[in-house]
Design an enzyme around this catalytic site. Structure first.
Site, PDB file in Angstrom:
ATOM      1  N   VAL A 242      -1.167 -13.667   2.739  1.00 17.43           N
ATOM      2  CA  VAL A 242      -0.878 -12.373   3.348  1.00 17.43           C
ATOM      3  C   VAL A 242      -1.169 -11.222   2.384  1.00 17.43           C
ATOM      4  O   VAL A 242      -1.493 -10.119   2.799  1.00 17.43           O
ATOM      5  CB  VAL A 242       0.607 -12.320   3.785  1.00 17.43           C
ATOM      6  CG1 VAL A 242       0.942 -10.990   4.424  1.00 17.43           C
ATOM      7  CG2 VAL A 242       0.929 -13.483   4.716  1.00 17.43           C
TER       8      VAL A 242
ATOM      9  N   ARG B 155      -6.716  -1.060   1.348  1.00 17.75           N
ATOM     10  CA  ARG B 155      -6.295  -2.419   0.997  1.00 17.75           C
ATOM     11  C   ARG B 155      -7.028  -2.892  -0.261  1.00 17.75           C
ATOM     12  O   ARG B 155      -6.499  -3.643  -1.055  1.00 17.75           O
ATOM     13  CB  ARG B 155      -6.581  -3.376   2.155  1.00 17.75           C
ATOM     14  CG  ARG B 155      -5.660  -3.162   3.343  1.00 17.75           C
ATOM     15  CD  ARG B 155      -5.909  -4.203   4.429  1.00 17.75           C
ATOM     16  NE  ARG B 155      -4.981  -4.022   5.540  1.00 17.75           N
ATOM     17  CZ  ARG B 155      -5.230  -3.278   6.603  1.00 17.75           C
ATOM     18  NH1 ARG B 155      -6.369  -2.620   6.691  1.00 17.75           N
ATOM     19  NH2 ARG B 155      -4.336  -3.181   7.572  1.00 17.75           N
TER      20      ARG B 155
ATOM     21  N   HIS C 177     -10.110  -7.724   7.168  1.00 17.74           N
ATOM     22  CA  HIS C 177      -8.839  -7.081   7.523  1.00 17.74           C
ATOM     23  C   HIS C 177      -8.816  -5.768   6.774  1.00 17.74           C
ATOM     24  O   HIS C 177      -8.189  -5.605   5.761  1.00 17.74           O
ATOM     25  CB  HIS C 177      -7.676  -7.985   7.084  1.00 17.74           C
ATOM     26  CG  HIS C 177      -6.323  -7.429   7.406  1.00 17.74           C
ATOM     27  ND1 HIS C 177      -5.980  -6.974   8.655  1.00 17.74           N
ATOM     28  CD2 HIS C 177      -5.218  -7.262   6.644  1.00 17.74           C
ATOM     29  CE1 HIS C 177      -4.716  -6.559   8.641  1.00 17.74           C
ATOM     30  NE2 HIS C 177      -4.239  -6.718   7.424  1.00 17.74           N
TER      31      HIS C 177
ATOM     32  N   ASN D 124      -2.596  -8.410   0.243  1.00 17.91           N
ATOM     33  CA  ASN D 124      -3.800  -7.640   0.549  1.00 17.91           C
ATOM     34  C   ASN D 124      -4.773  -7.547  -0.625  1.00 17.91           C
ATOM     35  O   ASN D 124      -4.335  -7.530  -1.759  1.00 17.91           O
ATOM     36  CB  ASN D 124      -3.398  -6.219   0.966  1.00 17.91           C
ATOM     37  CG  ASN D 124      -3.228  -6.123   2.472  1.00 17.91           C
ATOM     38  OD1 ASN D 124      -3.987  -6.716   3.227  1.00 17.91           O
ATOM     39  ND2 ASN D 124      -2.232  -5.379   2.905  1.00 17.91           N
TER      40      ASN D 124
ATOM     41  N   ARG E 207       0.829  -1.205   0.000  1.00 16.11           N
ATOM     42  CA  ARG E 207       0.000   0.000   0.000  1.00 16.11           C
ATOM     43  C   ARG E 207       0.863   1.255   0.000  1.00 16.11           C
ATOM     44  O   ARG E 207       1.923   1.294   0.595  1.00 16.11           O
ATOM     45  CB  ARG E 207      -0.858   0.033   1.269  1.00 16.11           C
ATOM     46  CG  ARG E 207      -2.098  -0.785   1.193  1.00 16.11           C
ATOM     47  CD  ARG E 207      -2.682  -0.968   2.581  1.00 16.11           C
ATOM     48  NE  ARG E 207      -3.450   0.187   3.009  1.00 16.11           N
ATOM     49  CZ  ARG E 207      -3.902   0.348   4.242  1.00 16.11           C
ATOM     50  NH1 ARG E 207      -3.638  -0.541   5.162  1.00 16.11           N
ATOM     51  NH2 ARG E 207      -4.609   1.397   4.568  1.00 16.11           N
TER      52      ARG E 207
END
Length: 325
Positions: free
Chosen positions: A124, A94, A181, A126, A88
């Protein structure tokens, strides 16, 4: 006893940090993969050369996947950690990473399916809950063998902020965050405590709200400081905790993005998707999903999180339909 084998796909800040932590905890030989020539080889060698001081007798090796046949080296991995993807930048959510990362995950998935379809997989990249869903769709792997980072990291941030505010050891702070998330995560106040004492007995509602807000935007806070990337130390150790629970069959209960189906789908109001819930992690992957009850205000937050995950998962389905050959 044969050493375990852990493959880490993506040798950026997160991937390389995970590789170092895995080696430092002596969890197994670490194979680091990246599409950029030289990066995985160089970082792996650097980690390997620290072995005498860390005291690990493990192999840490890097492979550049610009030559796709190099993926063959992940054959027979016990665990695969997928960190490949774009990081990011300030002002990005995200979800803004979606299009690029789903394409990357599609390539990675093809190779996992080809070379190591029996591994437990930690996603993991995003947005992790959505990329876990994409990886499952692309590979057809049993979803109980796939989990996404999310709550493990968010809960770690939440616990840190609570411990600092209360001036107590982080070890005595128990707290967890569920849901997506992302900005729709649901920090669970009711289940958060210090050595068993509910945090509502220790902090004012205003102070708790402030900490919850900081947790929700914890990743963004770091992105804004760093400017050119996102967090990697706290994500690195949060991922390592998940991998360790698989490798050592620890049966730790950690909130992670897991595949919700059956009676859990009835309870959580989301079906055949990945979303952050408390799970038990062992050698088989996601060994149990825990159903937790919601109060009306919590349910409202949860439903928002579910709606966001549903919408993003639908984008994966559309992407797959569009690219199906």
């Amino acid at each position: 006893m044969a050493r375990k084998k852990i493959s880490v796909i993506g040798a950026g800040n997160v991937g390389a940090t995970v590789a170092q932590f895995l080696a430092a905890k002596q969890l197994g030989d670490v194979y680091l993969f990246d599409v950029v020539d030289g990066i995985p080889e160089g970082k792996a060698l650097d980690i390997q050369e620290g072995a005498p001081h860390w005291r690990y007798d493990l192999d840490v090796v890097g492979f550049s996947t610009s030559d796709e046949t190099k993926y063959k080296n992940m054959e027979g991995s016990d665990v695969i950690v997928v960190t490949a993807g774009l990081a990011r930048k300030p002002g990005m959510s995200r979800d803004d990473l979606f299009d690029k990362n789903v394409e990357i995950i599609s390539d990675v998935s093809r190779n996992i399916k080809k070379y190591s379809p029996d591994s437990i997989i930690v996603v993991v990249s995003n947005p992790a809950d959505i990329m876990a869903y994409a990886l499952q769709k692309f590979t057809g792997i049993d979803p109980s063998k796939i989990m996404g980072l999310g709550g493990s990291l968010d809960s770690s941030r939440f616990r840190t902020f609570l411990a600092k505010e209360l001036n107590v050891s982080v070890e005595d702070v128990n707290a967890f965050v569920i849901g997506g998330h992302g900005d729709d995560m649901v920090p669970f106040i009711r289940y958060s405590s210090v050595a068993g004492i509910p945090i509502e007995n220790l902090l004012s509602k205003e102070k708790i709200d402030e900490i919850v807000k900081r947790t929700r935007f914890g990743g963004g806070e770091i992105v804004n400081y760093l400017k050119t990337g996102s967090a990697f130390y706290a994500p690195g150790i949060s991922i390592t905790a998940m991998v360790e629970s698989v490798i050592m069959d620890k049966k730790r209960v950690i909130p992670c993005a897991a595949y919700i189906t059956g009676k859990h789908a009835d309870h959580y109001g989301i079906r055949d998707k990945f979303i952050g819930v408390p799970i038990k992690i062992g050698e088989k992957g996601v060994e149990q999903i825990y159903d937790i009850d919601f109060k009306p205000d919590e349910l409202e937050l949860w439903k928002k999180s579910v709606a966001s995950v549903e919408a993003s998962s639908k984008k994966v389905d559309e992407w797959i339909a569009k690219h199906a050959h």
